[in-house]
Motif scaffolding. Structure first.
Motif, PDB file in Angstrom:
ATOM      1  N   PRO A  47       0.801  -1.226   0.000  1.00  0.00           N
ATOM      2  CA  PRO A  47       0.000   0.000   0.000  1.00  0.00           C
ATOM      3  C   PRO A  47       0.834   1.276   0.000  1.00  0.00           C
ATOM      4  CG  PRO A  47      -0.819  -1.538   1.647  1.00  0.00           C
ATOM      5  CD  PRO A  47       0.475  -2.096   1.122  1.00  0.00           C
ATOM      6  N   ASP A  48       2.036   1.212   0.547  1.00  0.00           N
ATOM      7  CA  ASP A  48       2.920   2.374   0.579  1.00  0.00           C
ATOM      8  C   ASP A  48       3.806   2.334  -0.665  1.00  0.00           C
ATOM      9  OD1 ASP A  48       4.736   4.384   1.032  1.00  0.00           O
ATOM     10  OD2 ASP A  48       5.244   3.736   3.068  1.00  0.00           O
ATOM     11  N   SER A  49       3.530   3.195  -1.616  1.00  0.00           N
ATOM     12  CA  SER A  49       4.263   3.167  -2.885  1.00  0.00           C
ATOM     13  C   SER A  49       5.768   3.365  -2.698  1.00  0.00           C
ATOM     14  CB  SER A  49       3.718   4.217  -3.847  1.00  0.00           C
ATOM     15  OG  SER A  49       3.866   5.516  -3.308  1.00  0.00           O
ATOM     16  N   LYS A  73       4.733 -10.054   7.424  1.00  0.00           N
ATOM     17  CA  LYS A  73       3.699 -11.084   7.557  1.00  0.00           C
ATOM     18  C   LYS A  73       2.305 -10.479   7.530  1.00  0.00           C
ATOM     19  CE  LYS A  73       5.878 -15.028   7.990  1.00  0.00           C
ATOM     20  NZ  LYS A  73       5.636 -16.143   7.096  1.00  0.00           N
ATOM     21  N   VAL A  74       2.185  -9.241   7.965  1.00  0.00           N
ATOM     22  CA  VAL A  74       0.895  -8.557   7.982  1.00  0.00           C
ATOM     23  C   VAL A  74       0.945  -7.430   6.962  1.00  0.00           C
ATOM     24  CG1 VAL A  74      -0.709  -7.223   9.408  1.00  0.00           C
ATOM     25  CG2 VAL A  74       0.568  -9.113  10.428  1.00  0.00           C
ATOM     26  N   LYS A  75      -0.110  -7.310   6.178  1.00  0.00           N
ATOM     27  CA  LYS A  75      -0.154  -6.266   5.160  1.00  0.00           C
ATOM     28  C   LYS A  75      -0.032  -4.899   5.832  1.00  0.00           C
ATOM     29  CE  LYS A  75      -3.072  -4.437   1.487  1.00  0.00           C
ATOM     30  NZ  LYS A  75      -4.389  -4.542   0.839  1.00  0.00           N
ATOM     31  N   PRO A  76       0.916  -4.085   5.394  1.00  0.00           N
ATOM     32  CA  PRO A  76       1.083  -2.752   5.991  1.00  0.00           C
ATOM     33  C   PRO A  76      -0.157  -1.890   5.747  1.00  0.00           C
ATOM     34  CG  PRO A  76       2.955  -3.320   4.583  1.00  0.00           C
ATOM     35  CD  PRO A  76       1.899  -4.346   4.347  1.00  0.00           C
ATOM     36  N   SER A  77      -0.406  -0.992   6.666  1.00  0.00           N
ATOM     37  CA  SER A  77      -1.512  -0.057   6.461  1.00  0.00           C
ATOM     38  C   SER A  77      -0.970   1.169   5.737  1.00  0.00           C
ATOM     39  CB  SER A  77      -2.165   0.329   7.785  1.00  0.00           C
ATOM     40  OG  SER A  77      -1.218   0.867   8.664  1.00  0.00           O
ATOM     41  N   LEU A  78      -1.858   1.856   5.083  1.00  0.00           N
ATOM     42  CA  LEU A  78      -1.482   3.010   4.279  1.00  0.00           C
ATOM     43  C   LEU A  78      -1.634   4.274   5.106  1.00  0.00           C
ATOM     44  CD1 LEU A  78      -0.722   4.163   1.532  1.00  0.00           C
ATOM     45  CD2 LEU A  78      -3.118   4.060   0.901  1.00  0.00           C
ATOM     46  N   THR A  79      -0.609   5.109   5.117  1.00  0.00           N
ATOM     47  CA  THR A  79      -0.647   6.361   5.861  1.00  0.00           C
ATOM     48  C   THR A  79      -0.334   7.512   4.920  1.00  0.00           C
ATOM     49  OG1 THR A  79       0.108   5.248   7.853  1.00  0.00           O
ATOM     50  CG2 THR A  79       0.343   7.626   7.805  1.00  0.00           C
ATOM     51  N   PHE A  80      -1.175   8.529   4.955  1.00  0.00           N
ATOM     52  CA  PHE A  80      -0.932   9.756   4.197  1.00  0.00           C
ATOM     53  C   PHE A  80      -0.602  10.846   5.195  1.00  0.00           C
ATOM     54  CE2 PHE A  80      -2.401   8.538   0.081  1.00  0.00           C
ATOM     55  CZ  PHE A  80      -3.382   7.587   0.298  1.00  0.00           C
ATOM     56  N   SER A  81       0.357  11.651   4.902  1.00  0.00           N
ATOM     57  CA  SER A  81       0.662  12.801   5.743  1.00  0.00           C
ATOM     58  C   SER A  81       0.583  14.058   4.900  1.00  0.00           C
ATOM     59  CB  SER A  81       2.055  12.686   6.349  1.00  0.00           C
ATOM     60  OG  SER A  81       2.090  11.610   7.245  1.00  0.00           O
ATOM     61  N   SER A  82       0.165  15.120   5.535  1.00  0.00           N
ATOM     62  CA  SER A  82       0.053  16.377   4.820  1.00  0.00           C
ATOM     63  C   SER A  82       0.483  17.500   5.740  1.00  0.00           C
ATOM     64  CB  SER A  82      -1.395  16.591   4.385  1.00  0.00           C
ATOM     65  OG  SER A  82      -1.542  17.877   3.843  1.00  0.00           O
TER      66      SER A  82
END
Length: 115
Positions: A47-49, A73-82
């Motif tokens: 998810p994190d390009s 092992k666990v799919k990473p979560s996507l984080t956006f920062s602004s």
């Protein structure tokens, strides 16, 4: 209903990523090569390009010119920062100045929750 990437990542987290191989192959493949392909696919679907491998790295891995990338092992979560202001007062302010000491927005998308 589950998407393909989540399904494969789930199998990977259980140590069974090889179970994602197409059943129509009837097990006629080199298991380590299939594991490499599936894990490389997960790397490319991160998810994190910024964490995805470059195409050059992908080709090097496929050609055995580079070591495979480790996959969480666990799919990473996507984080956006602004660096945009988060309060309504900051957004509708009459001034055009931006105070860098103001709080910043962060949006985290947890891919494990269903919508």
């Amino acid at each position: 209903m589950m998407n393909l990437v989540d399904w494969v990542w789930g199998l990977h987290s259980e140590g069974r990523v090889i179970d994602a191989a197409d059943k129509r192959l009837n097990g006629e493949f080199i298991e380590e090569e299939m594991r490499k392909l599936l894990l490389l696919g997960l790397c490319c679907a991160n998810p994190d390009s910024a964490e995805r491998p470059s195409m050059r790295k992908v080709l090097q891995i496929l050609n055995n010119e580079a070591a495979p990338i480790s996959v969480a092992k666990v799919k990473p979560s996507l984080t956006f920062s602004s660096d945009l202001p988060c309060t309504i007062d900051d957004i509708v302010s009459d001034t055009e100045e931006f105070n860098t000491s103001q709080s910043m927005c962060e949006i985290k998308i947890d891919s494990s929750s269903s919508c």
